[in-house]
Design an enzyme around this catalytic site. Structure first.
Site, PDB file in Angstrom:
ATOM      1  CB  THR A  75      -0.838  -0.052   1.303  1.00 33.05           C
ATOM      2  OG1 THR A  75      -1.749  -1.110   1.173  1.00 33.05           O
ATOM      3  CG2 THR A  75      -1.553   1.229   1.622  1.00 33.05           C
ATOM      4  NE  ARG A  81      -8.863  -7.567   2.896  1.00 33.51           N
ATOM      5  CZ  ARG A  81      -7.826  -6.763   2.990  1.00 33.51           C
ATOM      6  NH1 ARG A  81      -7.566  -5.897   2.039  1.00 33.51           N
ATOM      7  NH2 ARG A  81      -7.012  -6.825   4.028  1.00 33.51           N
TER       8      ARG A  81
HETATM    9  N1  ASP Z   1      -3.276  -2.728   4.444  1.00 28.25           N
HETATM   10  C1  ASP Z   1      -3.621  -3.198   3.135  1.00 28.25           C
HETATM   11  C2  ASP Z   1      -4.860  -4.023   3.201  1.00 28.25           C
HETATM   12  O1  ASP Z   1      -4.993  -4.840   4.081  1.00 28.25           O
HETATM   13  C3  ASP Z   1      -2.536  -4.013   2.514  1.00 28.25           C
HETATM   14  C4  ASP Z   1      -1.195  -3.368   2.438  1.00 28.25           C
HETATM   15  O2  ASP Z   1      -0.811  -2.594   3.316  1.00 28.25           O
HETATM   16  O3  ASP Z   1      -0.483  -3.644   1.462  1.00 28.25           O
HETATM   17  O4  ASP Z   1      -5.685  -3.891   2.327  1.00 28.25           O
END
Ligand code: ASP
Length: 328
Positions: A195, A223
């Site tokens: 992210t 999701r």
């Molecule tokens: N926090 C994000 C999620 O669970 C994933 C990530 O940080 O890459 O959607």
């Protein structure tokens, strides 16, 4: 005369309002000995470009909201990060994006979840904050709103990359029953969260935080992770701090990570680093949640905290110092 100049100059210097910016491109098990110098240089180059884009807004007296947007746009448009172009695939082979932004001035916020056609989800989160009475829009309704606001829509294939396709195939082949946090198809990253996020403090003393993601590889369609949830993946309050998170979203939602850190700063009067360590390295570790955060306090101090072996991150602090890091 010299004395007079010094008398005027020194107080002005110390009164200059601090401003700073910090960004992340995800946390996870990123292995230094497995990452080629070329790949590492690519990540460093884009992180540097993104943090400078945001910092230049602040240096010209712009606000932290614009700074966060400019930094995140660079990372959404880069194929390296799991946001916008180059985001991860759902189990069904589509890309579904989540994003949010929050302003510490008035605690206003905007978020979008499960969008499939909006080129830059962070811009849509900003439109929700600025031009709707709502905080969060999802799916088709969010896309209709994007169109009405004149944002660029693209076919879902715009987000697709070969690297992410191979990651999905690998994760499915490894027969993982749940949304995979384990991503072994990049040999330099095993468990991977990528992210993107940014937090900035502007010269007017306002903090903004933003986060954008494709979520987790092989996630079930529909999701939604922590990134668009205000208080979990993103939070900003001028009285406490600004936070953007990355990690296994289900844990970050349950631990209300971003809000919990700011609440500790506000109500326990601890500094931001102490609050972040308590949440990321104690509370989350006890729950079994992997990941990290970036943050800024009202004085412009920058914090990176993670419980993984690495986090793509960069900052330009209040003294103007550039820092770009990947590993622990
Ligand atoms: N926090 C994000 C999620 O669970 C994933 C990530 O940080 O890459 O959607």
């Amino acid at each position: 005369k010299l004395l007079l100049i010094l008398f005027i100059w020194i107080p002005t210097m110390s009164l200059a309002a601090p401003y700073s910016i910090v960004i992340h491109g995800g946390a996870g098990t990123i292995l230094r000995d497995k990452m080629s110098p070329g790949v590492e240089a690519d990540y460093r180059r884009v992180l540097t470009k993104a943090v400078k884009a945001g910092h230049s807004v602040l240096a010209h007296g712009g606000n932290s909201e614009d700074a966060v947007i400019q930094a995140i746009l660079v990372m959404e448009d880069s194929a390296l990060f799991n946001a916008g172009h180059g985001a991860v695939f759902t189990h069904n082979g589509d890309v579904e994006l989540d994003a949010s932004i929050m302003r510490g001035t008035d605690l206003n916020a905007g978020a979008v979840a499960g969008v499939k056609r909006v080129r830059n989800p962070i811009l849509l989160a900003q439109q929700v904050m600025q031009n709707s009475p709502h905080v969060m829009l999802m799916g088709d309704g969010a896309e209709d709103f994007a169109e009405a606001q004149g944002l660029e829509l693209v076919d879902n294939s715009y987000f697709h990359t070969e690297r992410r396709r191979r990651q999905l195939e690998r994760v499915i082949a490894s027969n993982q029953a749940v949304a995979a946090s384990e991503d072994s198809s990049d040999d330099f990253e095993t468990q991977k969260f990528s992210t993107v996020g940014a937090v900035a403090l502007d010269q007017a003393g306002n903090i903004t935080a933003g986060t954008s993601t494709g979520g987790m590889t092989n996630k079930r369609y529909g999701r939604i992770g922590d990134s668009p949830i205000i208080g979990a993946g993103t939070y900003a309050d001028n009285q406490a701090c600004g936070i953007s998170a990355t990690g296994h979203g289900e844990y970050f939602i349950r631990a209300a990570v971003a809000h919990d850190i700011c609440a500790r700063v506000k109500y326990q009067s601890v500094d931001l680093g102490t609050a972040a360590t308590a949440v990321i390295n104690e509370k989350l570790v006890q729950m079994g949640g992997a990941g990290g955060i970036i943050g800024i306090d009202p004085q412009g101090n920058v914090v990176y905290t993670f419980n993984t072996t690495g986090m793509y991150r960069a900052s330009i602090d209040k003294s103007g110092q550039l820092d770009v890091r990947i590993f622990r």
